[in-house]
Design an enzyme around this catalytic site. Structure first.
Site, PDB file in Angstrom:
ATOM      1  N   LYS A 146       0.839  -1.201   0.000  1.00 29.92           N
ATOM      2  CA  LYS A 146       0.000   0.000   0.000  1.00 29.92           C
ATOM      3  C   LYS A 146       0.877   1.254   0.000  1.00 29.92           C
ATOM      4  CE  LYS A 146      -3.729  -2.518   2.275  1.00 29.92           C
ATOM      5  NZ  LYS A 146      -4.436  -2.891   3.510  1.00 29.92           N
ATOM      6  N   GLN A 199      -4.610  -1.563   9.787  1.00 33.69           N
ATOM      7  CA  GLN A 199      -4.504  -2.871   9.136  1.00 33.69           C
ATOM      8  C   GLN A 199      -5.108  -3.964  10.007  1.00 33.69           C
ATOM      9  OE1 GLN A 199      -3.504  -3.347   6.026  1.00 33.69           O
ATOM     10  NE2 GLN A 199      -3.647  -5.568   6.078  1.00 33.69           N
ATOM     11  N   ASP A 203     -11.054   2.751   4.167  1.00 34.68           N
ATOM     12  CA  ASP A 203     -11.294   1.312   4.131  1.00 34.68           C
ATOM     13  C   ASP A 203     -12.796   1.011   4.039  1.00 34.68           C
ATOM     14  OD1 ASP A 203      -9.423  -0.730   4.099  1.00 34.68           O
ATOM     15  OD2 ASP A 203      -8.826  -0.418   6.184  1.00 34.68           O
TER      16      ASP A 203
END
Ligand code: GUN
Length: 292
Positions: free
Chosen positions: A49, A93, A116
């Protein structure tokens, strides 16, 4: 049979974003990436990422709190990122190491920085067909793969295998939306479904997101079906340098012989997830800079 090339489609999106970001004046978009612990898959995903962000011209800010961080400290960290005007997107994460509670952490992320798309407000906006929110990256990536492969879901029977909050439920809601490219009839199957293969065989488009290696076999799929394989399973394989190989939720060698389109693993849905995260970050940046 057409192989849907996620690497190629993701690369197209990344170059489109790069061109768009190059036109921005002033500061660059900024994505904060929070990783707790050393889970090998998470280390590799976060690195990917960060690298992709850099390629586009997004500032990737990696934050590595100590594994001993408390829930309260983690949530204070998220709140400080919420308040930081130089941060556009925040990603924590998953999975967080125990005893941290990720659902509670995700809820602390400001919905307008939740790239997200895990915050309840953003999940709810999909149900409302409100496009001001963020769609979580894997379901958004699946819809984009279908669109760019000219697969129109209108009137089709989409069968989703799996009811997770991150993939199964949101992708089912997206396919159901009353808009161009969607407008499908949707069935969700899960671990409690009886006669699953009778249902999967009726699918015009089958989306497998159950996390079981090579679960979908040829006898479960209608010839001519479009198959999207969301699984990323690590199966022990001593012949590999890494000691494992990646498999999908679909038994590719047999299923690919009878379908019209299929995504490979790796190189299908996976790369799209990162591309859509970047797209969401650019959207967050634009929403924040245009508001001022
Ligand atoms: N772990 C695996 N996939 C994802 C994702 O899309 N977002 C986050 N935050 N963690 C993940």
């Amino acid at each position: 049979m057409q192989l849907i090339d996620g690497n190629k489609i993701a690369a197209d999106i990344i170059s489109e974003l790069k061109a768009e970001v190059a036109e921005f004046s002033g500061r660059k978009p900024c994505l904060a990436l929070v990783r707790v612990g050393e889970d090998p898959a998470s280390v590799s995903y976060v690195r990917k990422k960060e690298k992709t962000a850099e390629e586009i011209g997004i500032d990737g800010k990696i934050i590595l709190p100590p594994i001993t961080i408390s829930q309260q400290e983690l949530e204070s960290l998220i709140e400080s990122l919420n308040a930081d005007p130089s941060v556009d997107g925040i990603l924590v994460q998953s999975p967080l190491p125990s005893p941290l509670d990720e659902k509670s952490a995700f809820k602390k992320i400001s919905p307008d920085k939740d790239v997200d798309g895990f915050h309840p407000i953003n999940i709810g906006k999909i149900a409302q067909e409100d496009e001001s929110g963020f769609i979580s990256c894997t379901p958004a990536g699946i819809m984009e793969l279908l669109k760019r492969s000219n697969v129109n879901l209108k009137g089709k029977h989409v069968v989703v295998l799996g009811r997770s909050l991150i993939v199964g439920k949101p992708v089912a809601l997206l396919a159901l939306q009353k808009k161009a490219g969607a407008n499908a009839t949707v069935t969700i199957c899960h671990s409690g479904t009886e006669n699953l293969s009778t249902i999967s065989k009726q699918a015009d488009v089958l989306i497998a997101a159950i996390g079981k290696s090579e679960f979908v076999t040829r006898d479960m799929v209608k010839p001519g079906c479009v198959v999207i394989d969301v699984g990323i399973n690590r199966v022990a394989d001593p012949s590999k340098k890494t000691g494992f190989r990646l498999t999908g939720d679909v038994h590719f060698p047999s299923v690919s012989e009878i379908v019209s389109h299929i995504t490979p693993v790796p190189g299908g849905v996976g790369p799209m997830t990162v591309a859509m995260l970047m797209k969401n970050t650019v959207k967050a940046y634009k929403m924040r800079t245009e508001k001022k």
